[in-house]
Design a protein around this motif. Structure first.
Motif, PDB file in Angstrom:
ATOM      1  N   LEU A  70       0.998  -1.271   0.013  1.00  0.00           N
ATOM      2  CA  LEU A  70       0.044   0.003   0.031  1.00  0.00           C
ATOM      3  C   LEU A  70       1.021   1.310  -0.041  1.00  0.00           C
ATOM      4  CD1 LEU A  70      -2.772  -1.028   2.542  1.00  0.00           C
ATOM      5  CD2 LEU A  70      -3.313  -0.184   0.205  1.00  0.00           C
ATOM      6  N   GLN A  85      -8.901  20.597  -1.084  1.00  0.00           N
ATOM      7  CA  GLN A  85     -10.132  19.920  -1.553  1.00  0.00           C
ATOM      8  C   GLN A  85      -9.815  19.264  -2.848  1.00  0.00           C
ATOM      9  OE1 GLN A  85     -13.139  20.520  -0.062  1.00  0.00           O
ATOM     10  NE2 GLN A  85     -12.077  21.723   1.344  1.00  0.00           N
ATOM     11  N   ARG A 138      -6.897  14.352  -1.898  1.00  0.00           N
ATOM     12  CA  ARG A 138      -7.560  13.629  -0.801  1.00  0.00           C
ATOM     13  C   ARG A 138      -7.569  12.195  -0.719  1.00  0.00           C
ATOM     14  NH1 ARG A 138     -13.656  16.171  -0.395  1.00  0.00           N
ATOM     15  NH2 ARG A 138     -13.213  18.174   0.380  1.00  0.00           N
ATOM     16  N   SER A 192      -4.026  11.174   0.822  1.00  0.00           N
ATOM     17  CA  SER A 192      -3.910  11.143   2.027  1.00  0.00           C
ATOM     18  C   SER A 192      -4.956  10.298   2.681  1.00  0.00           C
ATOM     19  CB  SER A 192      -4.710  12.759   2.484  1.00  0.00           C
ATOM     20  OG  SER A 192      -3.835  13.705   2.003  1.00  0.00           O
ATOM     21  N   LEU A 193      -6.004   9.861   2.369  1.00  0.00           N
ATOM     22  CA  LEU A 193      -6.902   8.882   2.765  1.00  0.00           C
ATOM     23  C   LEU A 193      -6.165   7.385   3.066  1.00  0.00           C
ATOM     24  CD1 LEU A 193     -10.461   9.742   1.127  1.00  0.00           C
ATOM     25  CD2 LEU A 193      -9.733   9.153   3.492  1.00  0.00           C
ATOM     26  N   VAL A 194      -5.538   7.101   1.705  1.00  0.00           N
ATOM     27  CA  VAL A 194      -4.875   5.579   1.625  1.00  0.00           C
ATOM     28  C   VAL A 194      -3.548   5.945   2.448  1.00  0.00           C
ATOM     29  CG1 VAL A 194      -3.761   4.166   0.264  1.00  0.00           C
ATOM     30  CG2 VAL A 194      -5.830   5.441  -0.849  1.00  0.00           C
ATOM     31  N   ARG A 218      -2.932   7.814   5.357  1.00  0.00           N
ATOM     32  CA  ARG A 218      -3.476   7.660   6.745  1.00  0.00           C
ATOM     33  C   ARG A 218      -3.797   6.429   7.176  1.00  0.00           C
ATOM     34  NH1 ARG A 218      -3.668  10.841  11.787  1.00  0.00           N
ATOM     35  NH2 ARG A 218      -5.187   9.499  12.881  1.00  0.00           N
ATOM     36  N   ASN A 219      -4.624   5.755   6.248  1.00  0.00           N
ATOM     37  CA  ASN A 219      -5.381   4.522   6.679  1.00  0.00           C
ATOM     38  C   ASN A 219      -4.159   3.259   6.850  1.00  0.00           C
ATOM     39  OD1 ASN A 219      -8.242   4.407   7.427  1.00  0.00           O
ATOM     40  ND2 ASN A 219      -8.138   5.899   5.471  1.00  0.00           N
ATOM     41  N   GLU A 260      -2.486   3.599   9.822  1.00  0.00           N
ATOM     42  CA  GLU A 260      -3.272   3.018  11.164  1.00  0.00           C
ATOM     43  C   GLU A 260      -3.190   1.801  10.996  1.00  0.00           C
ATOM     44  OE1 GLU A 260      -6.995   4.922  11.778  1.00  0.00           O
ATOM     45  OE2 GLU A 260      -6.243   6.845  11.676  1.00  0.00           O
ATOM     46  N   ILE A 261      -3.435   0.810   9.750  1.00  0.00           N
ATOM     47  CA  ILE A 261      -3.627  -0.472   9.469  1.00  0.00           C
ATOM     48  C   ILE A 261      -2.129  -1.124   9.901  1.00  0.00           C
ATOM     49  CG2 ILE A 261      -3.574  -2.308   7.822  1.00  0.00           C
ATOM     50  CD1 ILE A 261      -5.349  -0.710   6.262  1.00  0.00           C
ATOM     51  N   TRP A 314       3.352  16.370   4.857  1.00  0.00           N
ATOM     52  CA  TRP A 314       2.275  15.516   5.221  1.00  0.00           C
ATOM     53  C   TRP A 314       2.206  14.952   6.491  1.00  0.00           C
ATOM     54  CZ3 TRP A 314       0.667  10.685   6.099  1.00  0.00           C
ATOM     55  CH2 TRP A 314      -0.405  10.046   6.081  1.00  0.00           C
ATOM     56  N   PHE A 317      -0.584  14.835   9.585  1.00  0.00           N
ATOM     57  CA  PHE A 317      -1.364  13.583   9.434  1.00  0.00           C
ATOM     58  C   PHE A 317      -0.814  12.507   9.870  1.00  0.00           C
ATOM     59  CE2 PHE A 317      -2.992  16.052   5.588  1.00  0.00           C
ATOM     60  CZ  PHE A 317      -3.901  16.591   6.378  1.00  0.00           C
ATOM     61  N   ASN A 377       1.152  12.385  13.088  1.00  0.00           N
ATOM     62  CA  ASN A 377       1.484  12.618  14.353  1.00  0.00           C
ATOM     63  C   ASN A 377       3.002  13.045  14.507  1.00  0.00           C
ATOM     64  OD1 ASN A 377      -1.355  12.592  15.327  1.00  0.00           O
ATOM     65  ND2 ASN A 377      -0.637  11.064  17.043  1.00  0.00           N
ATOM     66  N   GLY A 420      -6.811   2.281  16.980  1.00  0.00           N
ATOM     67  CA  GLY A 420      -5.862   3.090  16.539  1.00  0.00           C
ATOM     68  C   GLY A 420      -6.241   4.443  16.035  1.00  0.00           C
ATOM     69  N   PRO A 443      -7.824  13.006  11.297  1.00  0.00           N
ATOM     70  CA  PRO A 443      -8.202  14.167  10.497  1.00  0.00           C
ATOM     71  C   PRO A 443      -9.209  13.670   9.559  1.00  0.00           C
ATOM     72  CG  PRO A 443      -6.255  12.816   9.654  1.00  0.00           C
ATOM     73  CD  PRO A 443      -6.385  12.312  10.914  1.00  0.00           C
ATOM     74  N   PHE A 458     -10.553  13.878   5.715  1.00  0.00           N
ATOM     75  CA  PHE A 458     -10.212  14.042   4.586  1.00  0.00           C
ATOM     76  C   PHE A 458     -11.333  14.445   3.386  1.00  0.00           C
ATOM     77  CE2 PHE A 458      -6.618  11.543   6.196  1.00  0.00           C
ATOM     78  CZ  PHE A 458      -5.536  12.637   5.833  1.00  0.00           C
ATOM     79  N   TYR A 515     -14.031   4.827   4.020  1.00  0.00           N
ATOM     80  CA  TYR A 515     -12.601   4.756   3.340  1.00  0.00           C
ATOM     81  C   TYR A 515     -11.866   3.672   4.233  1.00  0.00           C
ATOM     82  CZ  TYR A 515     -12.886   7.559  -0.617  1.00  0.00           C
ATOM     83  OH  TYR A 515     -13.365   8.189  -1.844  1.00  0.00           O
ATOM     84  N   GLY A 516     -11.852   4.183   5.671  1.00  0.00           N
ATOM     85  CA  GLY A 516     -11.152   3.300   6.842  1.00  0.00           C
ATOM     86  C   GLY A 516     -11.488   1.649   6.586  1.00  0.00           C
ATOM     87  N   LEU A 534     -10.277   0.110   3.106  1.00  0.00           N
ATOM     88  CA  LEU A 534      -8.837  -0.013   3.200  1.00  0.00           C
ATOM     89  C   LEU A 534      -8.547  -1.338   4.245  1.00  0.00           C
ATOM     90  CD1 LEU A 534      -7.844   3.494   2.558  1.00  0.00           C
ATOM     91  CD2 LEU A 534      -6.793   1.388   1.337  1.00  0.00           C
TER      92      LEU A 534
END
Lengths: 399, 108
Positions: free
Chosen positions: A33, A77, A82, A85-87, A89-90, A93-94, A322, A326, A328, B26, B32, B34, B44-45, B48
């Motif tokens: 990823l 925007q 976006r 960033s979504l991918v 950040r997630n 977290e994963i 970034w 996003f 920490n 987590g 944030p 998005f 989205y979370g 993924l």
């Protein structure tokens, strides 16, 4: 597409959590990823900026974005940014969740292994009374729950084990099997630029689990090496990990890098690797001053980091920001806007003794003093280096 | 103030039986946003995480296939060329339809 190294190629040692099939597969997906984010999504963000966002901003504002803050306002925007960033950040977290679930299962076993490795060893010195800096304890750096200092169980090592195992997935193995590319880069820089420099005492400030400390032991077998950190779990794990790899005489010391208990003028090399961006604005000059206090005349302080923002385009700065926004890393942006060379000069070294440079890790497994021509600079991890030589104390050139 | 005494134990007990639950989500309070809708960020979370878990399952299946091939129990081409017989095909159709009923339930 450059594929990341699969997790099973990580260097094996007794402290490494024993990942099961699906845990390894999960780490592999995290690495993929991240590769997808870097190689497929990040270029789309640049494309979006150059092809539509920049023009729209010019039309509205009558000028180009003046700095990274205006680029951020323009890009906020944008669907490409976006999605990126979504991918990203997630994925982080994963990655953290995957590591936490792995070490939650392994915590007690790893603690026992670490305790057995520490039995009777004088090389691990913890200070339970140490006041932990708030900038360390208050932040779940890169989304690591509890941060470096958290303990699930007494004498815990699990967050350090998570850090070690998960870092390999996060960077797709680009640090080599031992996650030690920054340490190897530092050694390669010394060998290339100062081949006769032979430190007798080396101090690594903010050593974490000591992954970047150990390459120094390999090239300076006779030096005393002291790895310093505030986080007991990292030190317990790092100490046991070093011994498991056969590095029995590296010392691990729990202390604050701004005020260690080490003697004045006792060290020849004081270094950090990827530490400065995790320290507060108040702590940073104190760390440099501590390096100055510790160094003997003729000694060297050297700090490896991501490059400062100056000289980079506003878009490049925005993209590098970034992690500050996003992931920490609350001190990331401020550090990259700080003139560390000037700060070192003011910390007692004098501007004539300060320098900036770049360094690159040779591919893992190759000799640290290998020929520059043989290195693959396009692929090897690279860092900005800022440092200073210690003149005779009290007569630091200031010019 | 640069340093202070803190209780830095984690807000949960490690549970070796249910590590995923023990490791919590987590997601931090300062997560944030998005997209324009916080629920879309959560979707989205979940998506993924599903992508990751599907990859884990595919990897596990690949491991099983490789082991079967190594022991010469089933060759790769047997899997590629596999044709179910009539009752197997009917059972598979049932599984596939049921699967779609489940995952597309919210679109009904």
């Amino acid at each position: 597409m450059i594929y990341p190294a699969p997790w099973h190629t990580i260097g094996r040692h007794a402290l490494l959590p024993a990942a099961q099939h699906d845990e390894m597969a999960r780490f592999d997906m995290v690495a993929h990823l991240n590769a997808h984010v870097a190689q497929r999504l990040a270029p789309k963000v640049r494309e979006a900026y150059e092809s539509r966002v920049l023009n729209a901003w010019r039309m509205r504002q009558g000028h180009e974005p003046a700095d990274r803050h205006e680029v951020a306002a323009a890009m906020k925007q944008d669907p490409a940014y976006r999605a990126f960033s979504l991918v990203r950040r997630n994925t982080m977290e994963i990655r953290q969740h995957a590591g936490r679930t792995l070490v939650a299962r392994e915590a007690e076993r790893l603690r026992a292994v670490a305790q057995a490795a520490t039995e009777g060893a004088a090389t691990l010195r913890l200070d339970p009374k140490l006041n932990l800096p708030r900038y360390v304890t208050a932040v779940d750096t890169h989304l690591m729950q509890g941060g470096y200092t958290a303990e699930r169980i007494p004498a815990d090592v699990s967050n350090a084990a998570n850090y070690d195992a998960g870092m390999y997935a996060t960077i797709g193995g680009s640090g080599g099997p031992w996650n030690d590319a920054a340490g190897r880069a530092l050694v390669a820089w010394l060998k290339r630029h100062h081949p006769r420099f032979s430190p007798q005492c080396i101090v690594d400030l903010g050593c974490g689990l000591g992954h970047n400390t150990l390459p120094l032991r390999e090239v300076f077998p006779d030096a005393a090496i002291i790895a310093v950190d505030v986080a007991a779990p990292m030190l317990r794990y790092g100490h046991a990990r070093a011994r498991a790899r056969g590095f029995d005489d590296v010392q691990f010391l729990q202390a604050d890098a701004t005020a260690t208990p080490l003697a004045d003028s006792s060290a020849d090399l004081v270094f950090t690797t990827m530490v400065l961006h995790e320290t507060s604005r108040q702590a940073l000059p104190k760390i440099f001053a501590e390096a100055h206090r510790l160094l003997r005349a003729g000694g060297l302080t050297l700090h490896l980091e991501q490059p400062p923002y100056r000289g980079l385009s506003a878009f490049e700065q925005f993209m590098r920001d970034w992690d500050g926004r996003f992931n920490n890393e609350p001190f990331w942006s401020a550090l990259h806007e700080t003139d560390c060379a000037a700060l070192l000069a003011k910390s007692g070294f004098g501007s004539a003794n300060v320098f900036e440079s770049r360094c690159t890790a040779p591919p893992a497994g190759q000799s640290a003093d290998g020929d520059e021509q043989q290195e693959d600079f396009g692929r090897a991890p690279a860092w900005y280096a800022v440092g200073a030589w210690q003149a005779a104390k009290g007569i630091a050139a200031d010019g | 103030m640069d340093s202070m005494e803190m209780n830095h134990s984690l807000p949960f007990d490690a549970d070796p039986i249910q590590p995923a639950a023990a490791a919590a989500t987590g997601r931090r309070p300062d997560s944030p946003q998005f997209t324009d809708d916080p629920m879309l960020d959560r979707l989205y979370g979940v998506t993924l995480a599903l992508i990751t878990e599907l990859a884990v399952t595919r990897t596990r299946l690949d491991t099983v296939e490789k082991l079967l091939a190594r022991r010469e129990l089933v060759a790769g081409e047997e899997i590629e060329g596999f044709t179910p017989d009539d009752s197997e095909a009917a059972a598979r159709s049932r599984l596939q339809a049921e699967y779609l009923d489940r995952v597309l339930r919210s679109l009904d």
